[in-house]
Motif scaffolding. Structure first.
Motif, PDB file in Angstrom:
ATOM      1  N   VAL A 119       9.121   4.085  24.780  1.00 44.21           N
ATOM      2  CA  VAL A 119       8.783   4.846  25.986  1.00 44.21           C
ATOM      3  C   VAL A 119       7.868   3.993  26.850  1.00 44.21           C
ATOM      4  O   VAL A 119       7.244   3.047  26.376  1.00 44.21           O
ATOM      5  CB  VAL A 119       8.099   6.189  25.659  1.00 44.21           C
ATOM      6  N   LEU A 120       7.779   4.328  28.133  1.00 43.88           N
ATOM      7  CA  LEU A 120       7.031   3.492  29.063  1.00 43.88           C
ATOM      8  C   LEU A 120       5.525   3.648  28.893  1.00 43.88           C
ATOM      9  O   LEU A 120       4.776   2.682  28.995  1.00 43.88           O
ATOM     10  CB  LEU A 120       7.438   3.823  30.500  1.00 43.88           C
ATOM     11  N   ALA A 121       5.056   4.862  28.631  1.00 39.34           N
ATOM     12  CA  ALA A 121       3.620   5.107  28.492  1.00 39.34           C
ATOM     13  C   ALA A 121       3.412   6.341  27.627  1.00 39.34           C
ATOM     14  O   ALA A 121       4.288   7.200  27.517  1.00 39.34           O
ATOM     15  CB  ALA A 121       2.959   5.289  29.864  1.00 39.34           C
ATOM     16  N   SER A 122       2.223   6.440  27.035  1.00 39.95           N
ATOM     17  CA  SER A 122       1.974   7.506  26.065  1.00 39.95           C
ATOM     18  C   SER A 122       1.916   8.889  26.700  1.00 39.95           C
ATOM     19  O   SER A 122       2.179   9.887  26.028  1.00 39.95           O
ATOM     20  CB  SER A 122       0.667   7.225  25.312  1.00 39.95           C
ATOM     21  N   ARG A 123       1.576   8.990  27.986  1.00 36.52           N
ATOM     22  CA  ARG A 123       1.481  10.296  28.652  1.00 36.52           C
ATOM     23  C   ARG A 123       2.581  10.490  29.682  1.00 36.52           C
ATOM     24  O   ARG A 123       2.471  11.333  30.561  1.00 36.52           O
ATOM     25  CB  ARG A 123       0.104  10.467  29.297  1.00 36.52           C
ATOM     26  N   SER A 124       3.651   9.725  29.558  1.00 32.52           N
ATOM     27  CA  SER A 124       4.748   9.791  30.523  1.00 32.52           C
ATOM     28  C   SER A 124       5.702  10.934  30.186  1.00 32.52           C
ATOM     29  O   SER A 124       5.641  11.548  29.111  1.00 32.52           O
ATOM     30  CB  SER A 124       5.522   8.471  30.516  1.00 32.52           C
ATOM     31  N   ALA A 125       6.621  11.193  31.123  1.00 31.45           N
ATOM     32  CA  ALA A 125       7.664  12.189  30.877  1.00 31.45           C
ATOM     33  C   ALA A 125       8.506  11.799  29.675  1.00 31.45           C
ATOM     34  O   ALA A 125       8.945  12.661  28.899  1.00 31.45           O
ATOM     35  CB  ALA A 125       8.548  12.321  32.113  1.00 31.45           C
ATOM     36  N   GLN A 126       8.733  10.504  29.472  1.00 33.42           N
ATOM     37  CA  GLN A 126       9.521  10.032  28.336  1.00 33.42           C
ATOM     38  C   GLN A 126       8.849  10.412  27.024  1.00 33.42           C
ATOM     39  O   GLN A 126       9.505  10.871  26.079  1.00 33.42           O
ATOM     40  CB  GLN A 126       9.672   8.517  28.426  1.00 33.42           C
ATOM     41  N   MET A 176      10.076  12.959  23.837  1.00 30.66           N
ATOM     42  CA  MET A 176      10.064  12.649  22.411  1.00 30.66           C
ATOM     43  C   MET A 176       9.211  13.643  21.626  1.00 30.66           C
ATOM     44  O   MET A 176       9.533  13.970  20.482  1.00 30.66           O
ATOM     45  CB  MET A 176       9.561  11.226  22.189  1.00 30.66           C
ATOM     46  N   ARG A 177       8.139  14.145  22.219  1.00 36.59           N
ATOM     47  CA  ARG A 177       7.347  15.166  21.532  1.00 36.59           C
ATOM     48  C   ARG A 177       8.169  16.440  21.349  1.00 36.59           C
ATOM     49  O   ARG A 177       8.109  17.092  20.290  1.00 36.59           O
ATOM     50  CB  ARG A 177       6.066  15.462  22.305  1.00 36.59           C
ATOM     51  N   ALA A 178       8.954  16.801  22.367  1.00 35.89           N
ATOM     52  CA  ALA A 178       9.812  17.981  22.240  1.00 35.89           C
ATOM     53  C   ALA A 178      10.879  17.757  21.176  1.00 35.89           C
ATOM     54  O   ALA A 178      11.210  18.678  20.415  1.00 35.89           O
ATOM     55  CB  ALA A 178      10.465  18.294  23.587  1.00 35.89           C
ATOM     56  N   PHE A 179      11.415  16.547  21.118  1.00 34.02           N
ATOM     57  CA  PHE A 179      12.412  16.236  20.087  1.00 34.02           C
ATOM     58  C   PHE A 179      11.789  16.339  18.692  1.00 34.02           C
ATOM     59  O   PHE A 179      12.408  16.874  17.761  1.00 34.02           O
ATOM     60  CB  PHE A 179      12.962  14.831  20.315  1.00 34.02           C
ATOM     61  N   HIS A 180      10.565  15.856  18.542  1.00 31.40           N
ATOM     62  CA  HIS A 180       9.899  15.930  17.245  1.00 31.40           C
ATOM     63  C   HIS A 180       9.650  17.382  16.834  1.00 31.40           C
ATOM     64  O   HIS A 180       9.800  17.734  15.658  1.00 31.40           O
ATOM     65  CB  HIS A 180       8.583  15.161  17.297  1.00 31.40           C
ATOM     66  N   ARG A 181       9.287  18.239  17.803  1.00 34.17           N
ATOM     67  CA  ARG A 181       9.091  19.657  17.474  1.00 34.17           C
ATOM     68  C   ARG A 181      10.401  20.307  17.043  1.00 34.17           C
ATOM     69  O   ARG A 181      10.408  21.172  16.157  1.00 34.17           O
ATOM     70  CB  ARG A 181       8.503  20.399  18.675  1.00 34.17           C
ATOM     71  N   ALA A 182      11.496  19.882  17.672  1.00 32.97           N
ATOM     72  CA  ALA A 182      12.803  20.458  17.330  1.00 32.97           C
ATOM     73  C   ALA A 182      13.339  19.899  16.016  1.00 32.97           C
ATOM     74  O   ALA A 182      14.105  20.578  15.327  1.00 32.97           O
ATOM     75  CB  ALA A 182      13.803  20.200  18.457  1.00 32.97           C
ATOM     76  N   LEU A 215      19.983   9.019  15.769  1.00 33.66           N
ATOM     77  CA  LEU A 215      20.246   8.676  17.165  1.00 33.66           C
ATOM     78  C   LEU A 215      21.174   9.704  17.810  1.00 33.66           C
ATOM     79  O   LEU A 215      20.968  10.109  18.957  1.00 33.66           O
ATOM     80  CB  LEU A 215      20.844   7.276  17.246  1.00 33.66           C
ATOM     81  N   ALA A 216      22.194  10.135  17.087  1.00 31.28           N
ATOM     82  CA  ALA A 216      23.090  11.166  17.617  1.00 31.28           C
ATOM     83  C   ALA A 216      22.344  12.468  17.845  1.00 31.28           C
ATOM     84  O   ALA A 216      22.589  13.172  18.836  1.00 31.28           O
ATOM     85  CB  ALA A 216      24.257  11.381  16.652  1.00 31.28           C
ATOM     86  N   ALA A 217      21.404  12.803  16.956  1.00 32.37           N
ATOM     87  CA  ALA A 217      20.614  14.026  17.133  1.00 32.37           C
ATOM     88  C   ALA A 217      19.751  13.941  18.383  1.00 32.37           C
ATOM     89  O   ALA A 217      19.602  14.928  19.119  1.00 32.37           O
ATOM     90  CB  ALA A 217      19.741  14.261  15.901  1.00 32.37           C
ATOM     91  N   LEU A 218      19.191  12.770  18.661  1.00 33.28           N
ATOM     92  CA  LEU A 218      18.390  12.596  19.867  1.00 33.28           C
ATOM     93  C   LEU A 218      19.239  12.751  21.121  1.00 33.28           C
ATOM     94  O   LEU A 218      18.851  13.440  22.066  1.00 33.28           O
ATOM     95  CB  LEU A 218      17.723  11.216  19.850  1.00 33.28           C
ATOM     96  N   ARG A 219      20.407  12.157  21.132  1.00 37.08           N
ATOM     97  CA  ARG A 219      21.279  12.256  22.297  1.00 37.08           C
ATOM     98  C   ARG A 219      21.708  13.700  22.540  1.00 37.08           C
ATOM     99  O   ARG A 219      21.726  14.185  23.677  1.00 37.08           O
ATOM    100  CB  ARG A 219      22.488  11.358  22.112  1.00 37.08           C
ATOM    101  N   THR A 220      22.042  14.416  21.478  1.00 36.15           N
ATOM    102  CA  THR A 220      22.435  15.819  21.611  1.00 36.15           C
ATOM    103  C   THR A 220      21.278  16.659  22.128  1.00 36.15           C
ATOM    104  O   THR A 220      21.447  17.527  22.996  1.00 36.15           O
ATOM    105  CB  THR A 220      22.917  16.358  20.262  1.00 36.15           C
ATOM    106  N   HIS A 221      20.081  16.398  21.602  1.00 34.97           N
ATOM    107  CA  HIS A 221      18.890  17.130  22.037  1.00 34.97           C
ATOM    108  C   HIS A 221      18.631  16.918  23.519  1.00 34.97           C
ATOM    109  O   HIS A 221      18.371  17.876  24.262  1.00 34.97           O
ATOM    110  CB  HIS A 221      17.688  16.655  21.222  1.00 34.97           C
ATOM    111  N   LEU A 222      18.718  15.691  23.977  1.00 31.39           N
ATOM    112  CA  LEU A 222      18.452  15.401  25.378  1.00 31.39           C
ATOM    113  C   LEU A 222      19.507  16.007  26.290  1.00 31.39           C
ATOM    114  O   LEU A 222      19.200  16.512  27.372  1.00 31.39           O
ATOM    115  CB  LEU A 222      18.369  13.892  25.593  1.00 31.39           C
ATOM    116  N   ALA A 223      20.754  15.977  25.847  1.00 25.09           N
ATOM    117  CA  ALA A 223      21.827  16.557  26.660  1.00 25.09           C
ATOM    118  C   ALA A 223      21.627  18.056  26.831  1.00 25.09           C
ATOM    119  O   ALA A 223      21.957  18.628  27.873  1.00 25.09           O
ATOM    120  CB  ALA A 223      23.179  16.272  26.009  1.00 25.09           C
TER     121      ALA A 223
END
Length: 314
Positions: free
Chosen positions: A93-100, A104-110, A283-291
């Motif tokens: 990710v670009l920065a620790s407090r960025s949208a990116q 990833m924090r939302a993905f980790h919670r899911a 990786l597939a789980a991340l892509r599905t989560h983002l979609a």
């Protein structure tokens, strides 16, 4: 150096007996003796002396033991780093407090069962190299359209359009506005010392300036977000851009204002990049989560450079 001889040496040191090491390793005592002798020949020193109570480490053996244990730990980490399902999903990710980072924090919670390593690389060239070597599994970047393509083995999909906001101090001329148009920003000094030439975010802001005639200043060293916020709070003539989903904390007495930019709204296009042959199951789980969770703003009323990757039609 043969790692099996190192492993056997550590087993003997911990068991205190050759037979005890043989039992722990499920091999014969003769095999243990041969491995230790081979390691001693490699190192050119004696590692054990025979004693009535078993095998005792020599002074060289005691010196070598912590290094032997570290060799085994490094070997295990090296093996785990290329073992899908056993290693963390490594995401840039670009920065620790960025949208990116927020994505990833939302993905980790899911998906709390998926182990993550989140890192911050400098620019898209560095990220693409890391994807191709396997150093990372995915990266969030602003990606060029087919006219400026990525390597064929790197896939990308645009996952989030983040609106820019204007950040001002309490004495700035626009501080009281509920929103500002891009045209109203002309003539105001927008200070962004973190922009580096040749980066994808540098290209984005270069095009933003060229499109709307804005005054963007990148002078001075980049001392980080705290120094930037202090300066914006204390300098009525300066403002800066900040992503809508960027989360920063500042003292209450700074009186900073976050003001939406409209007509059109500049949006920063975040895309996910990965290597097409990467087998990591998460990786597939991340892509599905983002979609499922991310969405772009309608094209009408927003602006992105004409070189960015088109949005995913899903």
């Amino acid at each position: 150096m043969d790692l099996e001889t190192v492993r056997t040496f550590v087993a003997v040191a911990e068991a205190g007996r050759f037979q005890g090491a043989a039992d722990d390793l499920s091999i014969t005592q003769q095999a243990v003796s041969k491995r230790v002798a081979a390691l001693e020949r490699t190192l050119g020193v004696r590692l054990f002396t025979r004693a009535p109570r078993g095998a005792e480490l020599t002074i060289d053996g005691r010196a070598f033991l912590p290094h032997a244990r570290e060799l085994l730990r490094v070997a295990e980490r090296a093996s785990a780093s290329v073992r899908p399902g056993r290693r963390p999903l490594r995401v840039d990710v670009l920065a620790s407090r960025s949208a990116q980072s927020g994505l990833m924090r939302a993905f980790h919670r899911a998906h709390p069962e998926i182990e993550l390593d989140v890192m911050m690389l400098f620019d898209i060239e560095t990220a693409v190299t890391a994807l191709r070597t396997g150093a990372i599994d995915a990266s969030f970047r602003a990606v060029a359209a087919p006219g400026r393509p990525l390597p064929e083995d790197i896939a990308a999909v645009r996952v989030l359009d983040e609106p820019l906001q204007l950040l001002t101090g309490p004495a700035h001329a626009l501080a009281g506005a509920r929103s500002v148009t891009v045209a109203e920003l002309v003539g105001h000094r927008i200070w962004m010392p973190g922009i580096a030439p040749g980066t994808e975010w540098g290209a984005y802001y270069d095009d933003l300036v060229a499109e709307f005639g804005l005054t963007l200043e990148v002078t001075g060293p980049n001392f980080g977000s705290d120094a930037l916020l202090d300066t914006i709070a204390d300098t009525p003539a300066l403002a800066t851009f900040m992503g809508e989903h960027t989360r920063l904390i500042w003292p209450a007495d700074h009186g900073l204002r976050r003001i939406p930019v409209t007509d059109p709204t500049p949006v920063y296009p975040h895309s996910l990049l990965w290597h097409r042959d990467n087998p990591h199951p998460a990786l597939a789980a991340l892509r599905t989560h983002l979609a499922a969770r991310t969405a772009g703003h309608e094209a009408a009323g927003t602006w992105v450079p004409d070189w960015v990757l088109p949005r995913d039609p899903r």
